[in-house]
Scaffold this active site. Structure first.
Site, PDB file in Angstrom:
ATOM      1  N   LYS A  83     -28.816  10.367  22.558  1.00  0.00           N
ATOM      2  CA  LYS A  83     -27.477  11.129  22.775  1.00  0.00           C
ATOM      3  C   LYS A  83     -27.204  11.527  24.256  1.00  0.00           C
ATOM      4  O   LYS A  83     -26.020  11.187  24.568  1.00  0.00           O
ATOM      5  CB  LYS A  83     -27.570  12.527  22.069  1.00  0.00           C
ATOM      6  CG  LYS A  83     -26.915  13.335  20.960  1.00  0.00           C
ATOM      7  CD  LYS A  83     -26.978  14.436  20.486  1.00  0.00           C
ATOM      8  CE  LYS A  83     -26.433  14.393  19.241  1.00  0.00           C
ATOM      9  NZ  LYS A  83     -26.276  15.975  19.232  1.00  0.00           N
ATOM     10  N   LYS A  96     -23.018   4.700   6.387  1.00  0.00           N
ATOM     11  CA  LYS A  96     -22.183   5.700   5.686  1.00  0.00           C
ATOM     12  C   LYS A  96     -21.318   6.204   6.066  1.00  0.00           C
ATOM     13  O   LYS A  96     -20.597   6.303   6.843  1.00  0.00           O
ATOM     14  CB  LYS A  96     -23.906   6.738   5.599  1.00  0.00           C
ATOM     15  CG  LYS A  96     -24.678   7.536   4.960  1.00  0.00           C
ATOM     16  CD  LYS A  96     -25.057   8.634   5.508  1.00  0.00           C
ATOM     17  CE  LYS A  96     -25.174   9.080   6.320  1.00  0.00           C
ATOM     18  NZ  LYS A  96     -26.814  10.302   6.367  1.00  0.00           N
ATOM     19  N   LYS A 117     -17.619  10.450  10.296  1.00  0.00           N
ATOM     20  CA  LYS A 117     -15.991  11.757  10.874  1.00  0.00           C
ATOM     21  C   LYS A 117     -15.842  10.670  11.776  1.00  0.00           C
ATOM     22  O   LYS A 117     -14.751  10.608  12.595  1.00  0.00           O
ATOM     23  CB  LYS A 117     -16.189  11.893  11.255  1.00  0.00           C
ATOM     24  CG  LYS A 117     -17.511  12.721  12.321  1.00  0.00           C
ATOM     25  CD  LYS A 117     -17.503  14.419  12.747  1.00  0.00           C
ATOM     26  CE  LYS A 117     -18.222  14.391  14.003  1.00  0.00           C
ATOM     27  NZ  LYS A 117     -19.784  14.538  13.540  1.00  0.00           N
TER      28      LYS A 117
END
Ligand code: TRP
Length: 332
Positions: free
Chosen positions: A114, A196, A199
């Site tokens: 991140k 996977k 979004k």
């Protein structure tokens, strides 16, 4: 006395729920309430480690709650609460910050990922987030913490914190175990069948609240292959796109792979893909309609999250008082 084992998990309301979340996780949660005392919370405090648009965060938090209920999580049987409504999370989070080492936090792969992604906002919260997550968990003394692969390292860190803390003060926290559910389909992206469903690749991702025609369009554009000989057969190594569609179709209809193969024997993708789309549309339709109905009923939604926060806060308060006493804070 409550004999049930306790299970707890948190989900960040940072994106809309999709078919992978449903088939891989949420669908199986409803059945757990029989066996476990379950807590699921919207981890809104965690989302602000990355900048959020306030109105979107508020909307998604409530939508997520409505969608969980619509997916079959009964709020009478599961404690469905909003993290920021239970102040003990922030309070224990601070304490556990002081029992978590700089070196440990530096090794967290999610922090590394991140901070690489948000170079302009590498804030303290992003770094110390695992201590808050440990507090989320330990307040409820759960036996199991169901998490995805990406969160296992944080649960391991929580276990280290328990060992350190209990080593100094005695048996304060119960040692939690990560829980990797046995049931649940692993749903891959419709356009990227080797990774996977996510979004972040919206064209390959089917959202729970999406319109039927949009869902159909995504299935029609799903990646398959150029096999015309015997196209609809389960062969994940060589035909990952088809295997993924078969997986989805099987999960929503309950049909076995053999049954699916014979259903579509002699037919091509032109028939198969819309059939999968239809089955998914029909599975999601009642969920979408129920979620929309719940979301419109603000009084009901509020009654759910208020009652849940009260229950959660009661349990969390007991743990926090014990901790405060052990570390030497004067009781209030
Ligand atoms: N960190 C988790 C995630 O990003 C969410 C989370 C926060 C969580 N607190 C938790 C999960 C406690 C399990 C238990 O997905």
């Amino acid at each position: 006395m409550n004999e049930k084992k306790v299970m707890l998990s948190g989900i960040q309301p940072s994106g809309d729920l999709h078919l992978g979340n449903y088939l891989g996780a949420i669908k199986n949660w409803a059945a757990r309430a029989e066996e476990f005392d379950c807590y699921y919370f919207m981890a809104d405090m965690h989302t602000i480690t990355v900048r959020q648009t306030p109105a979107d965060l508020r909307r998604r938090t409530l939508e997520q709650l409505a969608q969980y209920i619509a997916c079959g999580l009964d709020p009478e049987q599961n404690t469905l609460f909003i993290q920021s409504h239970v102040p003990q999370h922030a309070e224990l989070g601070w304490v556990l910050n002081c029992y978590t080492m700089f070196g440990e936090l530096s090794r967290m792969t999610q922090f590394k990922d991140k901070s690489a992604k948000h170079k302009d906002n590498i804030n303290g919260g992003l770094f110390t987030y695992p201590a808050l997550m440990a507090a989320d968990i330990l307040l409820y003394q759960p036996d199991f913490v169901p998490v995805g692969e990406d969160q296992k390292q944080h649960v391991e860190l929580t276990r280290n914190i328990v060992q350190r803390f209990n080593g100094i003060y005695g048996d304060v926290f119960k040692m939690p175990e990560p829980y990797i559910p046995k049931a649940g389909a692993r749903v891959m992206g419709l356009t990227t069948p080797d990774s996977k469903m996510s979004k972040s690749i919206p064209e390959g991702c089917v959202f729970l609240m999406e319109k039927p025609e949009d869902i159909q369009r995504k299935f029609k554009r799903a990646v398959t292959d150029s096999d015309t000989e015997n196209p609809i057969r389960y062969d994940p190594a060589n035909k990952p796109g088809v295997a993924n569609l078969m997986n989805i179709y099987s999960a929503v209809t309950g049909k076995s792979f053999e049954a699916i193969e014979s259903e579509f024997a002699g037919q091509g993708y032109g028939k198969f893909k819309p059939a999968v789309g239809d089955a998914v549309v029909e599975t999601l339709r009642p969920i979408r309609e129920e979620a929309a109905r719940i979301l419109a009923d603000k009084a009901y939604l509020e009654s759910v999250y208020k009652a849940s926060a009260e229950k959660a806060s009661y349990v969390a308060g007991k743990t926090l008082r014990k901790v405060y006493k052990k570390i030497g804070f004067v009781s209030r």
